[in-house]
Scaffold this motif. Structure first.
Motif, PDB file in Angstrom:
ATOM      1  N   ILE A  26       9.714   0.811 103.016  1.00  0.00           N
ATOM      2  CA  ILE A  26       9.456   0.032 101.625  1.00  0.00           C
ATOM      3  C   ILE A  26       9.688  -1.411 102.010  1.00  0.00           C
ATOM      4  CG2 ILE A  26      10.010  -0.444  99.155  1.00  0.00           C
ATOM      5  CD1 ILE A  26      11.733   2.243  99.391  1.00  0.00           C
ATOM      6  N   LEU A  27       8.288  -2.064 101.730  1.00  0.00           N
ATOM      7  CA  LEU A  27       7.911  -3.558 102.288  1.00  0.00           C
ATOM      8  C   LEU A  27       8.251  -4.214 100.783  1.00  0.00           C
ATOM      9  CD1 LEU A  27       4.855  -3.503 104.438  1.00  0.00           C
ATOM     10  CD2 LEU A  27       7.516  -4.136 105.060  1.00  0.00           C
ATOM     11  N   VAL A  28       8.931  -5.348 100.664  1.00  0.00           N
ATOM     12  CA  VAL A  28       9.222  -6.067  99.560  1.00  0.00           C
ATOM     13  C   VAL A  28       9.147  -7.505  99.951  1.00  0.00           C
ATOM     14  CG1 VAL A  28      11.665  -5.985  99.641  1.00  0.00           C
ATOM     15  CG2 VAL A  28      10.523  -6.720  97.416  1.00  0.00           C
ATOM     16  N   LEU A  29       7.984  -8.481  99.352  1.00  0.00           N
ATOM     17  CA  LEU A  29       8.081  -9.891  99.817  1.00  0.00           C
ATOM     18  C   LEU A  29       8.578 -10.898  99.064  1.00  0.00           C
ATOM     19  CD1 LEU A  29       4.352  -9.505 100.722  1.00  0.00           C
ATOM     20  CD2 LEU A  29       6.315  -8.816 102.011  1.00  0.00           C
ATOM     21  N   ASN A  30       9.231 -10.599  97.722  1.00  0.00           N
ATOM     22  CA  ASN A  30       9.628 -11.668  97.070  1.00  0.00           C
ATOM     23  C   ASN A  30      10.784 -10.658  96.226  1.00  0.00           C
ATOM     24  OD1 ASN A  30       8.434 -10.877  94.577  1.00  0.00           O
ATOM     25  ND2 ASN A  30       6.642 -11.930  95.397  1.00  0.00           N
ATOM     26  N   SER A  31      11.746 -11.602  95.619  1.00  0.00           N
ATOM     27  CA  SER A  31      12.737 -11.214  94.632  1.00  0.00           C
ATOM     28  C   SER A  31      12.290 -10.213  93.631  1.00  0.00           C
ATOM     29  CB  SER A  31      13.854 -12.137  94.315  1.00  0.00           C
ATOM     30  OG  SER A  31      13.104 -13.157  93.625  1.00  0.00           O
ATOM     31  N   ALA A  32      11.051 -10.764  92.885  1.00  0.00           N
ATOM     32  CA  ALA A  32      10.493 -10.141  91.830  1.00  0.00           C
ATOM     33  C   ALA A  32      10.387  -8.498  91.980  1.00  0.00           C
ATOM     34  CB  ALA A  32       9.238 -10.617  91.232  1.00  0.00           C
ATOM     35  N   ALA A  34      16.186   4.739  96.148  1.00  0.00           N
ATOM     36  CA  ALA A  34      17.050   5.499  95.840  1.00  0.00           C
ATOM     37  C   ALA A  34      16.406   7.073  95.491  1.00  0.00           C
ATOM     38  CB  ALA A  34      17.551   5.239  94.610  1.00  0.00           C
ATOM     39  N   SER A  35      15.082   7.151  95.235  1.00  0.00           N
ATOM     40  CA  SER A  35      14.484   8.205  95.205  1.00  0.00           C
ATOM     41  C   SER A  35      13.955   9.074  96.373  1.00  0.00           C
ATOM     42  CB  SER A  35      13.330   8.160  94.150  1.00  0.00           C
ATOM     43  OG  SER A  35      12.253   7.354  94.726  1.00  0.00           O
ATOM     44  N   LEU A  36      13.885   8.206  97.471  1.00  0.00           N
ATOM     45  CA  LEU A  36      13.436   8.741  98.586  1.00  0.00           C
ATOM     46  C   LEU A  36      14.420   8.832  99.798  1.00  0.00           C
ATOM     47  CD1 LEU A  36       9.862   6.898  98.683  1.00  0.00           C
ATOM     48  CD2 LEU A  36      10.295   9.241  97.998  1.00  0.00           C
ATOM     49  N   PRO A  37      15.251   9.862  99.852  1.00  0.00           N
ATOM     50  CA  PRO A  37      16.191   9.926 100.888  1.00  0.00           C
ATOM     51  C   PRO A  37      15.453   9.765 102.282  1.00  0.00           C
ATOM     52  CG  PRO A  37      16.279  11.928  99.322  1.00  0.00           C
ATOM     53  CD  PRO A  37      15.084  11.067  99.202  1.00  0.00           C
ATOM     54  N   GLY A  38      16.234   8.998 103.242  1.00  0.00           N
ATOM     55  CA  GLY A  38      16.054   8.467 104.532  1.00  0.00           C
ATOM     56  C   GLY A  38      14.944   7.361 104.518  1.00  0.00           C
ATOM     57  N   SER A  39      14.396   6.774 103.362  1.00  0.00           N
ATOM     58  CA  SER A  39      13.574   5.609 103.601  1.00  0.00           C
ATOM     59  C   SER A  39      14.467   4.280 103.609  1.00  0.00           C
ATOM     60  CB  SER A  39      12.891   5.391 102.007  1.00  0.00           C
ATOM     61  OG  SER A  39      13.640   5.180 100.950  1.00  0.00           O
ATOM     62  N   ALA A  40      13.768   2.994 103.792  1.00  0.00           N
ATOM     63  CA  ALA A  40      14.594   1.997 103.926  1.00  0.00           C
ATOM     64  C   ALA A  40      13.868   0.832 103.643  1.00  0.00           C
ATOM     65  CB  ALA A  40      14.867   1.903 105.494  1.00  0.00           C
ATOM     66  N   ILE A  41      14.625  -0.262 103.046  1.00  0.00           N
ATOM     67  CA  ILE A  41      13.818  -1.429 102.777  1.00  0.00           C
ATOM     68  C   ILE A  41      13.747  -2.575 103.927  1.00  0.00           C
ATOM     69  CG2 ILE A  41      13.858  -3.284 100.952  1.00  0.00           C
ATOM     70  CD1 ILE A  41      15.341  -1.645  99.074  1.00  0.00           C
ATOM     71  N   HIS A  42      12.610  -3.013 103.922  1.00  0.00           N
ATOM     72  CA  HIS A  42      12.448  -4.181 104.832  1.00  0.00           C
ATOM     73  C   HIS A  42      11.932  -5.228 103.996  1.00  0.00           C
ATOM     74  CE1 HIS A  42      11.725  -1.632 108.990  1.00  0.00           C
ATOM     75  NE2 HIS A  42      12.598  -1.321 107.992  1.00  0.00           N
ATOM     76  N   GLY A  43      12.521  -6.389 103.996  1.00  0.00           N
ATOM     77  CA  GLY A  43      12.454  -7.505 103.149  1.00  0.00           C
ATOM     78  C   GLY A  43      11.948  -8.830 103.919  1.00  0.00           C
ATOM     79  N   ALA A  96       3.525   2.205 114.558  1.00  0.00           N
ATOM     80  CA  ALA A  96       4.431   3.268 115.133  1.00  0.00           C
ATOM     81  C   ALA A  96       4.467   4.703 114.223  1.00  0.00           C
ATOM     82  CB  ALA A  96       5.848   2.662 114.920  1.00  0.00           C
ATOM     83  N   GLY A  97       3.515   4.713 113.160  1.00  0.00           N
ATOM     84  CA  GLY A  97       3.272   5.961 112.549  1.00  0.00           C
ATOM     85  C   GLY A  97       4.223   5.847 111.230  1.00  0.00           C
ATOM     86  N   ASN A  98       4.765   4.918 110.767  1.00  0.00           N
ATOM     87  CA  ASN A  98       5.664   4.932 109.650  1.00  0.00           C
ATOM     88  C   ASN A  98       4.912   4.815 108.461  1.00  0.00           C
ATOM     89  OD1 ASN A  98       7.480   3.127 111.769  1.00  0.00           O
ATOM     90  ND2 ASN A  98       8.633   4.269 110.620  1.00  0.00           N
ATOM     91  N   PRO A  99       5.096   5.627 107.255  1.00  0.00           N
ATOM     92  CA  PRO A  99       4.453   5.449 106.036  1.00  0.00           C
ATOM     93  C   PRO A  99       4.923   4.231 105.420  1.00  0.00           C
ATOM     94  CG  PRO A  99       5.372   7.730 106.162  1.00  0.00           C
ATOM     95  CD  PRO A  99       5.753   6.986 107.481  1.00  0.00           C
ATOM     96  N   ILE A 100       4.088   3.598 104.845  1.00  0.00           N
ATOM     97  CA  ILE A 100       4.198   2.272 104.325  1.00  0.00           C
ATOM     98  C   ILE A 100       4.170   2.074 102.656  1.00  0.00           C
ATOM     99  CG2 ILE A 100       3.713  -0.363 104.496  1.00  0.00           C
ATOM    100  CD1 ILE A 100       2.636  -0.059 107.164  1.00  0.00           C
ATOM    101  N   ILE A 101       5.056   1.777 102.028  1.00  0.00           N
ATOM    102  CA  ILE A 101       5.204   1.462 100.729  1.00  0.00           C
ATOM    103  C   ILE A 101       5.376   0.121 100.324  1.00  0.00           C
ATOM    104  CG2 ILE A 101       6.143   2.020  98.411  1.00  0.00           C
ATOM    105  CD1 ILE A 101       7.397   4.721  99.704  1.00  0.00           C
ATOM    106  N   GLY A 102       4.115  -0.671 100.024  1.00  0.00           N
ATOM    107  CA  GLY A 102       4.563  -2.188  99.953  1.00  0.00           C
ATOM    108  C   GLY A 102       4.332  -2.230  98.644  1.00  0.00           C
TER     109      GLY A 102
END
Length: 613
Positions: free
Chosen positions: A7-13, A23-32, A57-63
């Protein structure tokens, strides 16, 4: 999706939305984005480069960002939609979730799941999903479209108002909102037999068959492949109707069987002899000779039946050539290969580089994402923690290197996909050599089990400390160089000292690994004295500490001024040759390089001055 979403997040908003998704996706991670996001599983500084690295690298991306950012970043990388990972854009308030890529590789379903979590809207735009309620080019698990190239024209006709005639039965097609007519020009054929499709005829095969095989050690792959292809033709079974290849675990590393699985592009699964022996009452051709050799009365028939399950039956009994056997069994419904026996087992020996994501190869990141279990020194696992979230970790302390590698091999021998994590490059003063050493030993001398010997192994190269130090300061490794570990824990000091004299006399640039420790305080000083006998006192020395990490420092001293107190186990020491030079730039920062002799070739013909000379 094989890898966990990032999960990519680019600002605090957008951070709160990203956290709700995580929290809804077990195993996911936030990249900020560093500087805008204070806390995340991983912080990155170059947005476009980071997005491309994850995608490659084959990672699903949620931006959690504007869709345009993802589109601009990934446009140069797009090639085959059937292989690209899912990419989604989520508005910062969570109101809109848009699957941009990989709609039929999980993005559409993931969008609906996220939208439900955020109480937003999943903006699914793929035509089949919106108008027909079905994606004909992406059948459900257990089914194969034999002619995927014809899906687009068929769907275009249906979207234009054409009707379809369905031959055969499939529950997922019955539930679809397809306009039907017995006289329709468009046909969907459901069959286990080989049928030819066309732009007006789609052919779907249920994966209901399991091919059991056996062969002599060293069998020519062509012999087995020809036997299986002929058997499929004899039994009139489509390739797409085969779920997997199965055999006895003694054949897990058999070249011919693995080549067959690659040829048919289906999984290879194995069973123990004890499990195959349970199928003896159902065998058509039980053999006492086979039992004496491997512990069960039939390999090919037994494996086919075990794979098809208790309700399955042989549709082709054992066929054989001089060195191979094959049998085929059919299950009443599609077979999930992951439930059939176990996999061969795989070990990825991964060099993660000095530490930062930007210095890790996409291959290494992909292998980490694919692994089920991860083995390594706890510090190294902490470095890649965002990429191994949700996986089983096996942490080993320093000093237990053999135990660590043996555990990884044996775990892979149980059929797991295991990643053995090393810093730098796994083959340079790391665990790579120990993997092969344990495989080379016999069991009486600390070797590993037979099952561990049969795993597949891949090495993912990493940036080594000597490369990182050289790159940070210039090009001190621009000419002949060598690496020497000063640790006498595994190598006698006498041998190290001999290598030091030889390297000094040869005027090599030298990279010192393990230069000092709390216990070892004399080796670096001894090495310095040896080198001073062969090269100038002002020979440049590069000291790289914590390379690739936030605490990184790189500085230049001289051979004469080098002291033990300024070096520790996290320091890589590069000692120049007699030709190496340290130069101060106008900004007050030095660079170090070792010339290759181009200055002596200024007058040489141009064709003689190639880069690889």
């Amino acid at each position: 999706m094989d890898a966990s979403p990032i999960i990519l997040v680019l600002n605090s908003a957008g951070l709160e939305t990203a956290q709700r998704i995580e929290a809804s996706l077990p195993g996911s991670a936030i990249h900020g984005l560093a500087g805008r996001i204070r806390s995340a599983d991983t912080l990155f500084s170059e947005t476009i480069d980071h997005i491309r690295m994850l995608f490659s690298a084959g990672n699903p991306i949620i931006g959690v960002c504007a869709s345009g950012i993802l589109i601009r970043a990934l446009a140069p990388l797009l090639s085959d939609k059937r292989k690209e990972p899912a990419v989604l854009a989520v508005s910062e308030d969570g109101a809109s979730v848009v699957p941009l890529l990989g709609g039929h590789r999980g993005a559409n379903d993931l969008a609906r799941q996220i939208a439900e979590t955020l109480q937003g809207h999943a903006a699914v735009t793929t035509a089949g999903d919106t108008a027909l309620g079905i994606a004909l080019d992406a059948p459900p698990a257990g089914w194969v479209l034999a002619n995927p190239e014809d899906a687009k024209p068929v769907m275009a006709e249906l979207l234009s108002g054409a009707s379809v005639r369905i031959e055969g039965t499939a529950q997922w097609l019955e539930a679809a909102e397809l306009p039907r007519s017995e006289t329709a020009a468009i046909t969907i054929n459901v069959t286990e037999q080989p049928e030819v499709g066309s732009p007006t005829r789609l052919v779907y095969n249920p994966r209901t068959h399991v091919i059991g095989v056996g062969c002599a050690r060293g069998c020519d792959p062509a012999e087995l492949i020809d036997l299986v292809e002929g058997s499929l033709n004899t039994a009139k079974i489509a390739r797409g109707s085969v779920a997997c290849i199965a055999s006895i675990d003694l054949k897990a590393d058999e070249t011919a069987i693995n080549a067959l699985a690659t040829h048919l592009d289906i999984p290879f699964r194995v069973f123990s002899a004890e499990r195959l022996e349970q199928e003896t009452p159902r065998l058509k051709n039980p053999s006492d000779v086979v039992f004496e050799e491997v512990g069960c009365h039939g390999v090919s028939e037994g494996a086919a039946l075990a794979g098809a399950g208790a309700d399955g039956a042989l549709v082709l009994e054992k066929q054989k050539t001089a060195n191979a056997t094959v049998a085929i069994a059919k299950a009443p419904s599609p077979v999930d290969p992951t439930t059939v026996g176990r996999a061969r087992g795989h070990l990825s020996v991964i060099g993660i580089g000095p530490g930062q994501d930007a210095w890790r190869t996409p291959e290494a990141t992909r292998l980490l994402a694919e692994a089920e279990e991860v083995v390594g020194y706890s510090l190294y696992l902490d470095i890649v923690a965002p990429h191994i979230t949700g996986k089983t970790h096996h942490n080993f302390p320093l000093g237990e290197e053999q135990e660590r590698v043996r555990f990884a091999l044996e775990l892979a021998g149980e059929g797991r996909n295991v990643a053995l994590v090393c810093s730098g490059d796994a083959g340079i003063y790391a665990m790579g050599a120990l993997v092969y050493e344990l495989l080379d030993r016999d069991t009486d001398h600390g070797g590993v089990s037979d099952a561990a010997h049969r795993v597949s192994i891949i090495n993912a190269p990493g940036i080594s400390a000597l490369q990182a130090a050289s790159a940070r300061i210039g090009a001190p490794l621009g000419h002949d160089f060598c690496a020497i570990s000063l640790s006498d824990l595994l190598t006698p000091w006498e041998a190290i000292e001999k290598r030091l004299h030889s390297a000094a006399e040869g005027d090599f640039v030298i990279a010192f690994y393990n230069p000092v420790s709390k216990r070892r305080r004399t080796q670096l000083a001894a090495a310095r004295e040896i080198l001073l006998k062969h090269r100038p006192a002002d020979t440049p020395v590069v000291l790289g500490v914590n390379l690739g990490r936030p605490e990184e420092t790189v500085r230049v001293t001289t051979l004469e001024a080098l002291t033990v107190d300024e070096v520790d186990m996290l320091t890589t020491v590069l000692v120049g040759s007699s030709n190496s030079r340290a130069v101060m730039k106008g900004d007050g920062k030095p660079f170090v390089y070792t010339p290759r002799g181009y200055a002596k070739r200024i007058d040489a013909p141009k064709e003689q001055t190639g880069e690889s000379v």
